[in-house]
Every structure is written in C-alpha cells, then in structure tokens.
Write a protein that holds these residues in place. Sequence first.
Motif, PDB file in Angstrom:
ATOM      1  N   ALA A  14       0.834  -1.292   0.047  1.00 44.99           N
ATOM      2  CA  ALA A  14       0.076  -0.032   0.096  1.00 44.99           C
ATOM      3  C   ALA A  14       0.754   1.376   0.077  1.00 44.99           C
ATOM      4  CB  ALA A  14      -0.965   0.022   1.385  1.00 44.99           C
ATOM      5  N   TRP A  15       1.926   1.038   0.653  1.00 42.52           N
ATOM      6  CA  TRP A  15       2.907   2.296   0.830  1.00 42.52           C
ATOM      7  C   TRP A  15       3.289   2.792  -0.733  1.00 42.52           C
ATOM      8  CZ3 TRP A  15       6.222   1.827   5.847  1.00 42.52           C
ATOM      9  CH2 TRP A  15       5.672   2.135   6.936  1.00 42.52           C
ATOM     10  N   PHE A  16       3.817   1.437  -1.172  1.00 40.97           N
ATOM     11  CA  PHE A  16       4.368   1.750  -2.619  1.00 40.97           C
ATOM     12  C   PHE A  16       3.196   2.384  -3.416  1.00 40.97           C
ATOM     13  CE2 PHE A  16       8.115  -1.329  -1.878  1.00 40.97           C
ATOM     14  CZ  PHE A  16       8.982  -0.344  -2.136  1.00 40.97           C
ATOM     15  N   LYS A  17       2.203   1.823  -3.384  1.00 41.56           N
ATOM     16  CA  LYS A  17       0.953   2.126  -4.324  1.00 41.56           C
ATOM     17  C   LYS A  17       0.755   3.808  -4.152  1.00 41.56           C
ATOM     18  CE  LYS A  17      -1.357  -2.154  -4.487  1.00 41.56           C
ATOM     19  NZ  LYS A  17      -2.474  -2.919  -3.680  1.00 41.56           N
ATOM     20  N   GLU A  18       0.765   4.095  -2.882  1.00 43.08           N
ATOM     21  CA  GLU A  18       0.508   5.525  -2.354  1.00 43.08           C
ATOM     22  C   GLU A  18       1.511   6.519  -3.112  1.00 43.08           C
ATOM     23  OE1 GLU A  18      -0.186   5.958   1.780  1.00 43.08           O
ATOM     24  OE2 GLU A  18      -1.743   4.434   1.967  1.00 43.08           O
ATOM     25  N   THR A  19       2.698   5.980  -3.194  1.00 42.88           N
ATOM     26  CA  THR A  19       3.602   6.791  -3.751  1.00 42.88           C
ATOM     27  C   THR A  19       3.447   7.072  -5.633  1.00 42.88           C
ATOM     28  OG1 THR A  19       5.097   5.182  -4.565  1.00 42.88           O
ATOM     29  CG2 THR A  19       5.814   5.985  -2.423  1.00 42.88           C
ATOM     30  N   GLY A  20       2.614   6.122  -5.966  1.00 38.80           N
ATOM     31  CA  GLY A  20       2.403   6.466  -7.667  1.00 38.80           C
ATOM     32  C   GLY A  20       3.581   5.800  -8.221  1.00 38.80           C
ATOM     33  N   CYS A  21       4.496   5.314  -7.686  1.00 38.99           N
ATOM     34  CA  CYS A  21       5.746   4.881  -8.621  1.00 38.99           C
ATOM     35  C   CYS A  21       5.665   3.480  -9.045  1.00 38.99           C
ATOM     36  CB  CYS A  21       6.943   5.085  -7.715  1.00 38.99           C
ATOM     37  SG  CYS A  21       7.167   3.959  -6.377  1.00 38.99           S
ATOM     38  N   PRO A  22       5.939   3.070 -10.095  1.00 39.39           N
ATOM     39  CA  PRO A  22       5.925   1.502 -10.522  1.00 39.39           C
ATOM     40  C   PRO A  22       6.618   0.683  -9.543  1.00 39.39           C
ATOM     41  CG  PRO A  22       7.071   2.793 -12.054  1.00 39.39           C
ATOM     42  CD  PRO A  22       7.075   3.943 -10.915  1.00 39.39           C
ATOM     43  N   MET A  23       5.676  -0.477  -9.481  1.00 41.35           N
ATOM     44  CA  MET A  23       6.214  -1.290  -8.482  1.00 41.35           C
ATOM     45  C   MET A  23       6.163  -2.889  -9.233  1.00 41.35           C
ATOM     46  SD  MET A  23       4.251  -2.261  -4.939  1.00 41.35           S
ATOM     47  CE  MET A  23       2.817  -2.866  -5.392  1.00 41.35           C
ATOM     48  N   VAL A  24       7.448  -3.670  -8.714  1.00 40.50           N
ATOM     49  CA  VAL A  24       7.369  -5.311  -9.195  1.00 40.50           C
ATOM     50  C   VAL A  24       7.187  -5.757  -8.025  1.00 40.50           C
ATOM     51  CG1 VAL A  24       8.823  -6.765 -10.299  1.00 40.50           C
ATOM     52  CG2 VAL A  24       8.622  -4.473 -11.545  1.00 40.50           C
ATOM     53  N   ILE A  25       6.660  -6.921  -7.940  1.00 36.98           N
ATOM     54  CA  ILE A  25       6.398  -7.892  -6.812  1.00 36.98           C
ATOM     55  C   ILE A  25       7.335  -9.154  -7.346  1.00 36.98           C
ATOM     56  CG2 ILE A  25       5.240  -9.381  -5.419  1.00 36.98           C
ATOM     57  CD1 ILE A  25       4.409  -6.613  -5.319  1.00 36.98           C
ATOM     58  N   VAL A  26       8.350  -9.364  -6.485  1.00 37.79           N
ATOM     59  CA  VAL A  26       9.062 -10.485  -6.603  1.00 37.79           C
ATOM     60  C   VAL A  26       8.775 -11.744  -5.611  1.00 37.79           C
ATOM     61  CG1 VAL A  26      11.636 -11.449  -6.545  1.00 37.79           C
ATOM     62  CG2 VAL A  26      11.040  -9.212  -7.673  1.00 37.79           C
ATOM     63  N   ALA A  27       8.331 -12.740  -6.455  1.00 39.42           N
ATOM     64  CA  ALA A  27       8.094 -13.933  -5.213  1.00 39.42           C
ATOM     65  C   ALA A  27       9.267 -15.047  -5.360  1.00 39.42           C
ATOM     66  CB  ALA A  27       6.528 -14.586  -6.005  1.00 39.42           C
ATOM     67  N   ASN A  28       9.973 -14.682  -4.285  1.00 40.78           N
ATOM     68  CA  ASN A  28      11.279 -15.347  -4.112  1.00 40.78           C
ATOM     69  C   ASN A  28      10.963 -16.953  -3.524  1.00 40.78           C
ATOM     70  OD1 ASN A  28      14.144 -15.761  -4.247  1.00 40.78           O
ATOM     71  ND2 ASN A  28      14.234 -14.880  -2.105  1.00 40.78           N
ATOM     72  N   LYS A  29      11.861 -17.761  -3.576  1.00 43.13           N
ATOM     73  CA  LYS A  29      11.935 -18.976  -2.962  1.00 43.13           C
ATOM     74  C   LYS A  29      11.102 -19.920  -3.862  1.00 43.13           C
ATOM     75  CE  LYS A  29      13.039 -17.253   1.714  1.00 43.13           C
ATOM     76  NZ  LYS A  29      13.094 -17.465   2.981  1.00 43.13           N
ATOM     77  N   LEU A  30      10.864 -19.792  -5.081  1.00 40.60           N
ATOM     78  CA  LEU A  30      10.252 -20.486  -5.987  1.00 40.60           C
ATOM     79  C   LEU A  30      10.645 -21.982  -6.068  1.00 40.60           C
ATOM     80  CD1 LEU A  30       7.768 -19.972  -8.282  1.00 40.60           C
ATOM     81  CD2 LEU A  30       9.686 -20.130  -9.701  1.00 40.60           C
ATOM     82  N   ASP A  31      11.881 -22.169  -5.758  1.00 41.86           N
ATOM     83  CA  ASP A  31      12.498 -23.637  -5.973  1.00 41.86           C
ATOM     84  C   ASP A  31      11.921 -24.284  -4.665  1.00 41.86           C
ATOM     85  OD1 ASP A  31      15.060 -23.116  -3.715  1.00 41.86           O
ATOM     86  OD2 ASP A  31      14.384 -21.273  -4.555  1.00 41.86           O
ATOM     87  N   LYS A  32      11.298 -23.994  -3.776  1.00 45.00           N
ATOM     88  CA  LYS A  32      10.848 -24.440  -2.786  1.00 45.00           C
ATOM     89  C   LYS A  32       9.334 -24.936  -2.722  1.00 45.00           C
ATOM     90  CE  LYS A  32      13.830 -23.389   0.574  1.00 45.00           C
ATOM     91  NZ  LYS A  32      15.219 -22.687  -0.209  1.00 45.00           N
ATOM     92  N   LEU A  33       8.741 -24.760  -4.103  1.00 44.52           N
ATOM     93  CA  LEU A  33       7.365 -25.071  -4.546  1.00 44.52           C
ATOM     94  C   LEU A  33       7.606 -26.171  -5.501  1.00 44.52           C
ATOM     95  CD1 LEU A  33       5.421 -21.732  -4.935  1.00 44.52           C
ATOM     96  CD2 LEU A  33       5.163 -23.210  -3.254  1.00 44.52           C
ATOM     97  N   ALA A  34       6.334 -26.984  -5.369  1.00 49.80           N
ATOM     98  CA  ALA A  34       6.105 -27.890  -6.430  1.00 49.80           C
ATOM     99  C   ALA A  34       5.502 -27.058  -7.603  1.00 49.80           C
ATOM    100  CB  ALA A  34       5.255 -28.883  -6.171  1.00 49.80           C
ATOM    101  N   LYS A  35       5.775 -27.687  -9.020  1.00 46.69           N
ATOM    102  CA  LYS A  35       5.414 -27.038 -10.085  1.00 46.69           C
ATOM    103  C   LYS A  35       3.890 -26.779 -10.122  1.00 46.69           C
ATOM    104  CE  LYS A  35       8.767 -27.275 -13.841  1.00 46.69           C
ATOM    105  NZ  LYS A  35       9.831 -27.127 -13.024  1.00 46.69           N
ATOM    106  N   ARG A  36       3.191 -27.634  -9.504  1.00 49.44           N
ATOM    107  CA  ARG A  36       1.729 -27.487  -9.583  1.00 49.44           C
ATOM    108  C   ARG A  36       1.151 -26.428  -8.525  1.00 49.44           C
ATOM    109  NH1 ARG A  36       0.936 -30.030  -4.899  1.00 49.44           N
ATOM    110  NH2 ARG A  36       2.279 -31.926  -4.421  1.00 49.44           N
ATOM    111  N   GLU A  37       1.850 -26.003  -7.666  1.00 45.30           N
ATOM    112  CA  GLU A  37       1.626 -24.951  -6.496  1.00 45.30           C
ATOM    113  C   GLU A  37       1.781 -23.514  -7.193  1.00 45.30           C
ATOM    114  OE1 GLU A  37       2.631 -26.797  -2.362  1.00 45.30           O
ATOM    115  OE2 GLU A  37       4.343 -26.629  -3.672  1.00 45.30           O
ATOM    116  N   ILE A  38       2.581 -23.643  -8.042  1.00 46.16           N
ATOM    117  CA  ILE A  38       3.015 -21.898  -8.467  1.00 46.16           C
ATOM    118  C   ILE A  38       1.850 -20.979  -8.907  1.00 46.16           C
ATOM    119  CG2 ILE A  38       4.573 -20.825 -10.076  1.00 46.16           C
ATOM    120  CD1 ILE A  38       6.292 -23.036 -10.187  1.00 46.16           C
TER     121      ILE A  38
END
Length: 196
Positions: free
Chosen positions: A131-155
């Motif tokens: 919400a803080w990032f959104k309020e600034t109005g600046c572009p934002m990228v979300i990085v979902a880290n630790k993908l290697d710990k998920l099974a393919k079907r969960e992604i």
Amino acid sequence: MNMMNLHNVEFIKSAASAGAFIRDGRPNIVFSGKSNVGKSSVINCLLNRKNFARVGAQPGKTVHINYFLVDKAAYFTDLPGYGFAKVSKAERDRWGALMEAFFAEPGLITLGIMIVDARHKPTADDVTMAAWFKETGCPMVIVANKLDKLAKREIEGNMAVIRATLALDESAVLIPFSAEKRTGREQLLAEITRFV
C-alpha cells in the motif's frame, strides 16, 4: 541491463535518518521485504555477487537504508527488513518513522521492488508495504522469491493468492523468482532496465 555494468557496484552509505537520504537525481531502485524473505539474496543474484548486500546474522537488527551505486548510474536501495517479531518496540518505532519519512518524500523511489515469499500468503506487513508503494504512485514489481521450494503444480495458485492478497491489478508485474536457481533474474533485470 543494456547500459549498466553490474560488476561496477559500490556501497555508498547507510542512512538512519531522513537527513541522510540520497537526493542526487539518479534513478533509485528500491528493494523491500520481510526480514527473512531473502532480500539480500535477490540483490546478490542480480549483481552476480555472493554476499555483496550483507546478509544480517540477526534479521531485523538494523534499521538503516543501504545505498549501493551500480555503474555510477543508479542506486539499488535496500530498505531494512520488517515483520521480525523479536525486535523491541523502540526498534519497530524507529523503523516506522524512517519508512514514513522515506515514502512521504516525493522523488526518492523510481521503481519499487517488493519481495515476498512464493510459498506463503503475504502477511499483514506485506500488505501495508504494498500500500505504501502504491500511494507513492511509482511503478512497482513484486518478486515472489523461494520459487525453488514450491512444486510446479503449486506455482499458479500461489501467484494468484499473492496477487489477490496484495490487491494487485492485472497490469502489476509479479515475477516468480528463485535467487537460489536464478529463475526470474533476466525478467527482473529487464524491468529494472526500463527505469534506468
């Protein structure tokens, strides 16, 4: 990155108060995330370094904003981790005051990169940070880290939960990422390059 040499990186300073923020007009790529989400690992993965962004022995112990200058062209700015239960109230208040000052001042963020854990639903603190990032109005990228710990079907399901919990619209960039396996690195670099 098109023009930037990622090997040319220097640590500039740690800012513990608003007076110490860097305001020199260079693009500022701002990284945020929970204390144990692997934020330093993501930065190190981008820079091809083992431990350039120092990984704290005790998460949540440093309330500083760390500035790294990449190829004298842009800053990778590492915000202090949040949501670590064992810190004192005074420490939490310091963190809150520093973040409020940082997010309230226009022009300090060129691109926000928020790192969440791909395995879990984002926390209340993650929702606040988004919400803080959104309020600034600046572009934002979300990085979902630790993908290697998920099974393919969960992604896919997990990405949908992250998108819904953080109330991201369809245009928001969500990158499945593994600092460990370097999955998503090129996509994240491509996003950063657009703003540098």
